[in-house]
Scaffold this active site. Sequence first.
Site, mmCIF file in Angstrom:
data_model
loop_
_atom_site.group_PDB
_atom_site.id
_atom_site.type_symbol
_atom_site.label_atom_id
_atom_site.label_comp_id
_atom_site.label_asym_id
_atom_site.label_seq_id
_atom_site.Cartn_x
_atom_site.Cartn_y
_atom_site.Cartn_z
ATOM 1 N N HIS A 7 0.966 -1.186 -0.006
ATOM 2 C CA HIS A 7 0.061 -0.010 0.065
ATOM 3 C C HIS A 7 0.929 1.264 0.020
ATOM 4 C CE1 HIS A 7 -3.141 -2.768 1.132
ATOM 5 N NE2 HIS A 7 -3.972 -1.940 1.126
ATOM 6 N N SER A 15 -6.429 3.844 -5.607
ATOM 7 C CA SER A 15 -6.152 4.593 -4.591
ATOM 8 C C SER A 15 -6.109 6.300 -4.713
ATOM 9 C CB SER A 15 -4.689 4.257 -4.165
ATOM 10 O OG SER A 15 -4.089 4.520 -3.116
ATOM 11 N N ARG A 39 -8.349 7.742 -6.633
ATOM 12 C CA ARG A 39 -9.651 8.077 -6.436
ATOM 13 C C ARG A 39 -10.163 8.282 -4.848
ATOM 14 N NH1 ARG A 39 -11.549 4.923 -10.331
ATOM 15 N NH2 ARG A 39 -11.775 3.084 -9.111
ATOM 16 N N VAL A 76 -2.504 2.268 6.828
ATOM 17 C CA VAL A 76 -3.341 1.920 5.902
ATOM 18 C C VAL A 76 -4.791 2.346 6.570
ATOM 19 C CG1 VAL A 76 -4.801 0.260 4.668
ATOM 20 C CG2 VAL A 76 -2.063 0.205 4.899
ATOM 21 N N LEU A 77 -5.561 3.145 5.903
ATOM 22 C CA LEU A 77 -6.842 3.743 6.237
ATOM 23 C C LEU A 77 -7.771 3.638 5.212
ATOM 24 C CD1 LEU A 77 -8.322 4.953 8.930
ATOM 25 C CD2 LEU A 77 -7.863 7.101 7.991
#
Lengths: 211, 211
Positions: A105, A122, A124, A158-159
């Site tokens: 990520h 990602s 978007r 990561v979220l």
Amino acid sequence: MPSCCCIKNKPVRSANSSWGAEPPRSPRGEPRPAGTAAMDIEKVNSMDFGEFVDVFGNVIERCPLIAAAVWSQRPFSGLEDLEKHFFAFIDALPPSGQEGILRCHPDLAGRELLRGALTAESLREQSGAGLTSLGAAERLRLAELNAQYRARFGFPFVLAARLRGREAVPRELARRLQCPPAQELRAALAEVKKIGRLRLADLLAGHPAPR
Amino acid sequence: MPSCCCIKNKPVRSANSSWGAEPPRSPRGEPRPAGTAAMDIEKVNSMDFGEFVDVFGNVIERCPLIAAAVWSQRPFSGLEDLEKHFFAFIDALPPSGQEGILRCHPDLAGRELLRGALTAESLREQSGAGLTSLGAAERLRLAELNAQYRARFGFPFVLAARLRGREAVPRELARRLQCPPAQELRAALAEVKKIGRLRLADLLAGHPAPR
């Protein structure tokens, strides 16, 4: 010669994934038409593995291997069933493999965004969360927190940014930075699944994106 | 801000991997300098996960997840140790995951080659084996065999093309097309490992590419 690796000129459109390149390319490197059209599960079940990986290869960020493995589990009864197989694959990996997923990520509002190297999904998501229009001070603050997080846990923060506003991101990052590593790995994987659920929902018709 | 995801302007050069895009990009989407320089294992062990995935992300074709997981196993004592961890990850996957790895590979002399959508490593390997200069009849013959193979096994035919001549490819394809599926999965994974071994050897100094 069957078209095993490209969905161009077919009715099913991809999520317009990109490995950071223009024009958009699929996880198998094929050029893709722009735009996304929904599809039903019968269409999904009729896909050969090349089509399936082209369409679902970035449900888990930069991990087409997972979609390629999930194809073995067809036919799928619907979105939830499809999702279940993606998540089961993640859950069955050893911790190093789960950390490996996280390491694929990008940072939020990080280097890949600045360089135009994000996947289409990602970009978007980060754009929708307002992370593409941060001021210099906000970007710097996030960069510092991202660096601390990477140094502490050995994977990037990561979220599921679509589910949060831009103000929530540094707050959540600062909070999770304090968590014990085993707990944080679980929390990060839960975010990977939220992102995957939203991306899958985008690709299938008639399924609202769950929050 | 630490440079966790880009090796640009650093002495270590990547394998110039590409997801089919120009300019070459790393598995994490970063633009890469052209060319490859060797490195020693101390340099490898000093890499943060972003650098490691940039450099080793395509040792297993289009599976940066595997390199990203292997990073957890550092430090490495040398090429063989590094290779051992890549292979152990593959061996520990369930069959669907192993098939998933195969499904991330392109056909030999197939659609991705024709469209310029191969990774840099795969293009170099197919080119070295003479597969980029086939005549129309040879290409058609391979396309037919590739299609039969995909239909029979549910993954593409994978062969360490650098170790074979162009004449050997259709012969080997026709032979393996007759194998029982479980045996063929093992044979295909053995080829993935040969490819990975050669790619790793390319990246590290003083290690001849094993045949």
